[in-house]
Design a protein around this motif. Structure first.
Motif, PDB file in Angstrom:
ATOM      1  N   GLY A 162      69.799  89.855  20.512  1.00 17.13           N
ATOM      2  CA  GLY A 162      68.947  88.776  21.017  1.00 17.13           C
ATOM      3  C   GLY A 162      69.104  87.529  20.168  1.00 17.13           C
ATOM      4  O   GLY A 162      68.321  87.287  19.247  1.00 17.13           O
ATOM      5  N   ALA A 166      60.358  91.050  25.598  1.00 18.38           N
ATOM      6  CA  ALA A 166      59.693  92.360  25.672  1.00 18.38           C
ATOM      7  C   ALA A 166      60.280  93.231  26.781  1.00 18.38           C
ATOM      8  O   ALA A 166      60.509  94.433  26.586  1.00 18.38           O
ATOM      9  CB  ALA A 166      58.192  92.155  25.883  1.00 18.38           C
ATOM     10  N   VAL A 185      67.314  98.051  25.206  1.00 22.18           N
ATOM     11  CA  VAL A 185      68.117  97.748  24.014  1.00 22.18           C
ATOM     12  C   VAL A 185      67.907  98.856  22.974  1.00 22.18           C
ATOM     13  O   VAL A 185      68.863  99.343  22.351  1.00 22.18           O
ATOM     14  CB  VAL A 185      67.732  96.362  23.431  1.00 22.18           C
ATOM     15  N   VAL A 244      54.033  88.694  13.903  1.00 24.12           N
ATOM     16  CA  VAL A 244      53.413  87.597  13.160  1.00 24.12           C
ATOM     17  C   VAL A 244      52.081  87.203  13.810  1.00 24.12           C
ATOM     18  O   VAL A 244      51.083  86.947  13.129  1.00 24.12           O
ATOM     19  CB  VAL A 244      54.360  86.376  13.093  1.00 24.12           C
TER      20      VAL A 244
HETATM   21  P1  NAI Z   1      64.439  83.693  23.324  1.00 27.62           P
HETATM   22  O1  NAI Z   1      64.213  83.756  24.788  1.00 27.62           O
HETATM   23  O2  NAI Z   1      64.731  82.394  22.673  1.00 27.62           O
HETATM   24  O3  NAI Z   1      65.656  84.678  22.929  1.00 27.62           O
HETATM   25  C1  NAI Z   1      65.837  85.929  23.498  1.00 27.62           C
HETATM   26  C2  NAI Z   1      67.334  86.215  23.503  1.00 27.62           C
HETATM   27  O4  NAI Z   1      67.514  87.545  23.945  1.00 27.62           O
HETATM   28  C3  NAI Z   1      68.103  85.324  24.454  1.00 27.62           C
HETATM   29  O5  NAI Z   1      69.244  84.806  23.786  1.00 27.62           O
HETATM   30  C4  NAI Z   1      68.500  86.235  25.589  1.00 27.62           C
HETATM   31  O6  NAI Z   1      69.725  85.873  26.191  1.00 27.62           O
HETATM   32  C5  NAI Z   1      68.610  87.555  24.874  1.00 27.62           C
HETATM   33  N1  NAI Z   1      68.466  88.736  25.714  1.00 27.62           N
HETATM   34  C6  NAI Z   1      67.664  88.919  26.792  1.00 27.62           C
HETATM   35  N2  NAI Z   1      67.809  90.150  27.279  1.00 27.62           N
HETATM   36  C7  NAI Z   1      68.738  90.762  26.507  1.00 27.62           C
HETATM   37  C8  NAI Z   1      69.339  92.057  26.517  1.00 27.62           C
HETATM   38  N3  NAI Z   1      69.003  92.990  27.413  1.00 27.62           N
HETATM   39  N4  NAI Z   1      70.264  92.338  25.589  1.00 27.62           N
HETATM   40  C9  NAI Z   1      70.628  91.405  24.665  1.00 27.62           C
HETATM   41  N5  NAI Z   1      70.107  90.161  24.614  1.00 27.62           N
HETATM   42  C10 NAI Z   1      69.167  89.854  25.519  1.00 27.62           C
HETATM   43  O7  NAI Z   1      63.193  84.392  22.670  1.00 27.62           O
HETATM   44  P2  NAI Z   1      62.658  84.274  21.172  1.00 27.62           P
HETATM   45  O8  NAI Z   1      61.662  83.213  21.071  1.00 27.62           O
HETATM   46  O9  NAI Z   1      63.827  84.247  20.265  1.00 27.62           O
HETATM   47  O10 NAI Z   1      61.876  85.656  21.003  1.00 27.62           O
HETATM   48  C11 NAI Z   1      62.600  86.859  20.982  1.00 27.62           C
HETATM   49  C12 NAI Z   1      61.627  88.040  20.948  1.00 27.62           C
HETATM   50  O11 NAI Z   1      60.901  88.008  19.727  1.00 27.62           O
HETATM   51  C13 NAI Z   1      60.586  88.006  22.063  1.00 27.62           C
HETATM   52  O12 NAI Z   1      60.298  89.344  22.432  1.00 27.62           O
HETATM   53  C14 NAI Z   1      59.372  87.379  21.396  1.00 27.62           C
HETATM   54  O13 NAI Z   1      58.164  87.766  22.018  1.00 27.62           O
HETATM   55  C15 NAI Z   1      59.505  87.968  20.023  1.00 27.62           C
HETATM   56  N6  NAI Z   1      58.888  87.202  18.940  1.00 27.62           N
HETATM   57  C16 NAI Z   1      58.173  87.915  18.056  1.00 27.62           C
HETATM   58  C17 NAI Z   1      57.616  87.328  16.962  1.00 27.62           C
HETATM   59  C18 NAI Z   1      56.890  88.195  16.031  1.00 27.62           C
HETATM   60  O14 NAI Z   1      56.215  87.749  15.151  1.00 27.62           O
HETATM   61  N7  NAI Z   1      57.013  89.489  16.193  1.00 27.62           N
HETATM   62  C19 NAI Z   1      57.723  85.902  16.724  1.00 27.62           C
HETATM   63  C20 NAI Z   1      58.535  85.221  17.705  1.00 27.62           C
HETATM   64  C21 NAI Z   1      59.084  85.863  18.785  1.00 27.62           C
END
Ligand code: NAI
Length: 203
Positions: A89, A153, A159, A192
């Motif tokens: 991701g 999610a 994955v 977070v």
């Molecule tokens: P984003 O939408 O910018 O990036 C997600 C990436 O995953 C994209 O590049 C997309 O092409 C890729 N992707 C989608 N489905 C996929 C698959 N089946 N296999 C491989 N790649 C795939 O999202 P962002 O903002 O980077 O967030 C990513 C994740 O992290 C989300 O689930 C978000 O809720 C979570 N998150 C969690 C935080 C925390 O504190 N735990 C903080 C920020 C985000």
């Protein structure tokens, strides 16, 4: 070396290591458990007990030799053994993690990423290649045991399944979903937002 350490103690070891590494100068050759405890806002007995797991032994009156204690913590945490990890991701969060240099301090090399977006495959982020997610299975039989999951999610469980089949045994999951993994795969969730909610509740 005692590896029967409670998880809660294990979680504190990098905190001690970071603190000890942050000190410098000849006057910091020795450090007592009391000084570590005071600096980190912990109890001295707790600090001594935690450090005893690492075979870090304090000397009466002077305390620990800082360099020796750092070495004991690094050995216990496996910082000197290079461990390769992948990220799945390469979005907003993934990019930031790929560019973060802090993993190396623990011997962890996040060396490549995987993404389902064809426009990202074949590119590089912070000098690390982004590969099509379909190639994840190629990790099978390699020395890679760790993966970071930073996909939406809805995609995280599939994955997680693919990573488990590819031989990954440790997953750091950022997606806000409870992953179901086989018994021999350890999943740690990082949230977070939930931490902020807890923090806000404590104010
Ligand atoms: P984003 O939408 O910018 O990036 C997600 C990436 O995953 C994209 O590049 C997309 O092409 C890729 N992707 C989608 N489905 C996929 C698959 N089946 N296999 C491989 N790649 C795939 O999202 P962002 O903002 O980077 O967030 C990513 C994740 O992290 C989300 O689930 C978000 O809720 C979570 N998150 C969690 C935080 C925390 O504190 N735990 C903080 C920020 C985000």
């Amino acid at each position: 070396m005692n590896k029967n350490i409670p998880e809660i103690s294990l979680q504190r070891l990098p905190v001690y290591l970071n603190y000890l590494r942050s000190l410098s100068g000849d006057d910091k050759k020795y450090i007592s458990s009391g000084a570590i405890a005071a600096a980190l806002g912990m109890g001295e007995v707790l600090v001594r007990k935690d450090l005893a797991y690492t075979s870090g032994v304090g000397r009466p009156k002077v305390g620990y030799v800082r360099a020796e204690l750092i070495a004991a913590l690094e050995e216990y945490l496996g910082c000197n053994i290079r461990k390769r990890a992948v990220l799945v991701g390469a979005g907003g969060l993934g990019r930031a993690l790929l560019a973060y240099g802090g993993f190396e301090k623990y011997g962890i090399d996040v060396f490549e990423a995987y993404d389902s977006d064809p426009s990202k495959a074949g590119t590089e982020i912070a000098g690390k290649p982004v590969r099509p997610v379909e190639e994840l299975f190629q990790l099978k039989g390699s020395d890679v045991r760790l993966a970071i999951v930073a996909v939406p999610a809805a995609a995280a469980q599939s994955v997680c399944d693919t990573l488990s089949e590819a031989g990954i045994s440790g997953i750091l999951n950022f997606a806000p979903v409870q992953l179901k993994a086989p018994g021999d795969v350890v999943v740690r969730n990082i949230d977070v937002a939930a931490n902020l909610a807890v923090l806000s509740n404590m104010l």
